[in-house]
Design a protein around this motif. Structure first.
Motif, PDB file in Angstrom:
ATOM      1  N   PHE A  47       9.949  -4.310   2.577  1.00 44.42           N
ATOM      2  CA  PHE A  47       9.503  -4.062   1.212  1.00 44.42           C
ATOM      3  C   PHE A  47       7.989  -3.863   1.161  1.00 44.42           C
ATOM      4  N   ILE A  48       7.261  -4.726   1.870  1.00 44.38           N
ATOM      5  CA  ILE A  48       5.795  -4.640   1.854  1.00 44.38           C
ATOM      6  C   ILE A  48       5.339  -3.298   2.447  1.00 44.38           C
ATOM      7  N   GLU A  49       6.006  -2.884   3.539  1.00 45.08           N
ATOM      8  CA  GLU A  49       5.682  -1.588   4.144  1.00 45.08           C
ATOM      9  C   GLU A  49       5.885  -0.458   3.137  1.00 45.08           C
ATOM     10  N   SER A  50       7.023  -0.488   2.418  1.00 46.27           N
ATOM     11  CA  SER A  50       7.306   0.632   1.525  1.00 46.27           C
ATOM     12  C   SER A  50       6.400   0.562   0.306  1.00 46.27           C
ATOM     13  N   LEU A  51       6.028  -0.639  -0.130  1.00 44.81           N
ATOM     14  CA  LEU A  51       5.085  -0.754  -1.244  1.00 44.81           C
ATOM     15  C   LEU A  51       3.731  -0.160  -0.841  1.00 44.81           C
ATOM     16  N   ALA A  52       3.264  -0.525   0.363  1.00 43.70           N
ATOM     17  CA  ALA A  52       1.979  -0.002   0.846  1.00 43.70           C
ATOM     18  C   ALA A  52       2.038   1.523   0.933  1.00 43.70           C
ATOM     19  N   GLN A  53       3.177   2.038   1.422  1.00 43.81           N
ATOM     20  CA  GLN A  53       3.325   3.483   1.552  1.00 43.81           C
ATOM     21  C   GLN A  53       3.371   4.160   0.183  1.00 43.81           C
ATOM     22  N   ASP A  54       4.116   3.559  -0.753  1.00 41.65           N
ATOM     23  CA  ASP A  54       4.244   4.150  -2.090  1.00 41.65           C
ATOM     24  C   ASP A  54       2.895   4.197  -2.793  1.00 41.65           C
TER      25      ASP A  54
END
Lengths: 200, 200
Positions: free
Chosen positions: A41-48
């Motif tokens: 989740f943290i990875e995708s939040l950072a990416q988003d």
């Protein structure tokens, strides 16, 4: 005291305080909640976050958010291109679109005139509005009726008066579902002044 | 309607709804505010998010957040290692540390027992508390006096009774600055039952 936080957590809390209305306590609460999320989740939040910043621009015509070039509203040939609704913020477009009632175009000022915050007409997306009035029949001013909003609306009315275009404002009055005795005076005065005949 | 958002913005809004107490409207407000931040800020926010997730672990001794191995509180030889305060959440440690009054160690349960949420004693950081009672003189239970908090406190009292350690609870009563006539009944009852003699 802040030395009790590990450094990275302290930095994240400072970052989160940039969000509107978020102070130390809420930022801390958000940071601890993010700490509990999984890596994915943290990875995708950072990416988003990065994607949003990289991919989203302002439509060169109306100022509304867009992914590339003109926004999907300006690009939509099925909409009424002779009517422009002027709003202050991108979110106002979204609120209005949710009603599924308005089918013209928009113009997003990206703010309101505010002498206290040092925001003047030249800081807003106004020139590009005047540049696109060719062939436009009506400009609807839909700015929130706050003090700064009223200033902005009056300013627009004044400069638009020089153009050959119908200028209207959305109605102000009692919101649906409100009780009369709880409404503030200004709203009641507006509701009374803007009364309409119910004769068919 | 959500198709009016550019895809990356829609994803970011969904992400932000993971934050505690944040619904569609607030998530949208946060997303638009992040959109206005500069690239540098967004880059460092994305990096800080990753750092927090990668660098922060739970202290193997007390469960409090730590950057590597034991936390700075457990590692601090100047603190009183014979007293352990049991709290529910990491944030409780920070709140208590801000008072600059308590100088013992902590134990973070990482939650409270809650039958409605399906959280049972074995889901909490309790076994490691029992494993570290050697040489400890006092365990102070400092859990918020909610229904689930009371259940958790009573459970701890029961299992700690089997150990040769003094078990205490922080006082419950009227908060400082509160007016008696606005306090709820349970608080008043606690305040009355926990009254102390003012004789020197």
């Amino acid at each position: 005291m802040s030395d009790i936080y590990p450094k990275s957590l302290g930095r994240l809390i400072e970052d989160l305080k940039h969000l509107p209305g978020v102070g130390e306590k809420t930022a801390q609460r958000y940071a601890f909640s993010l700490l509990k999320e999984d890596h994915l989740f943290i990875e995708s939040l950072a990416q988003d976050l990065r994607d949003v910043k990289r991919e989203i621009i302002s439509c060169p015509k109306c100022g509304f958010i867009s992914e590339k070039g003109r926004c999907m509203i300006c690009d939509d040939l099925l909409r009424d291109h002779t009517t422009i609704m002027v709003v202050s913020y991108d979110q106002d477009v979204i609120a209005m679109e949710k009603t599924d009632t308005y089918h013209g175009l928009y113009h997003v000022l990206k703010g309101v005139i505010s002498s206290s915050k040092g925001i003047y007409p030249e800081d807003l997306n106004i020139t590009s509005l005047l540049d696109r009035l060719d062939g436009v029949k009506e400009v609807i001013i839909a700015i929130s009726p706050t003090i700064d909003g009223e200033t902005t609306a009056l300013y627009l009315e004044k400069i638009l008066a020089k153009y050959d275009v119908l200028v209207t404002r959305i109605a102000h009055g009692l919101p649906m579902g409100a009780s009369l005795d709880y409404a503030d005076e200004l709203t009641l005065i507006q509701a009374l002044n803007n009364r309409r005949s119910i004769k068919e």
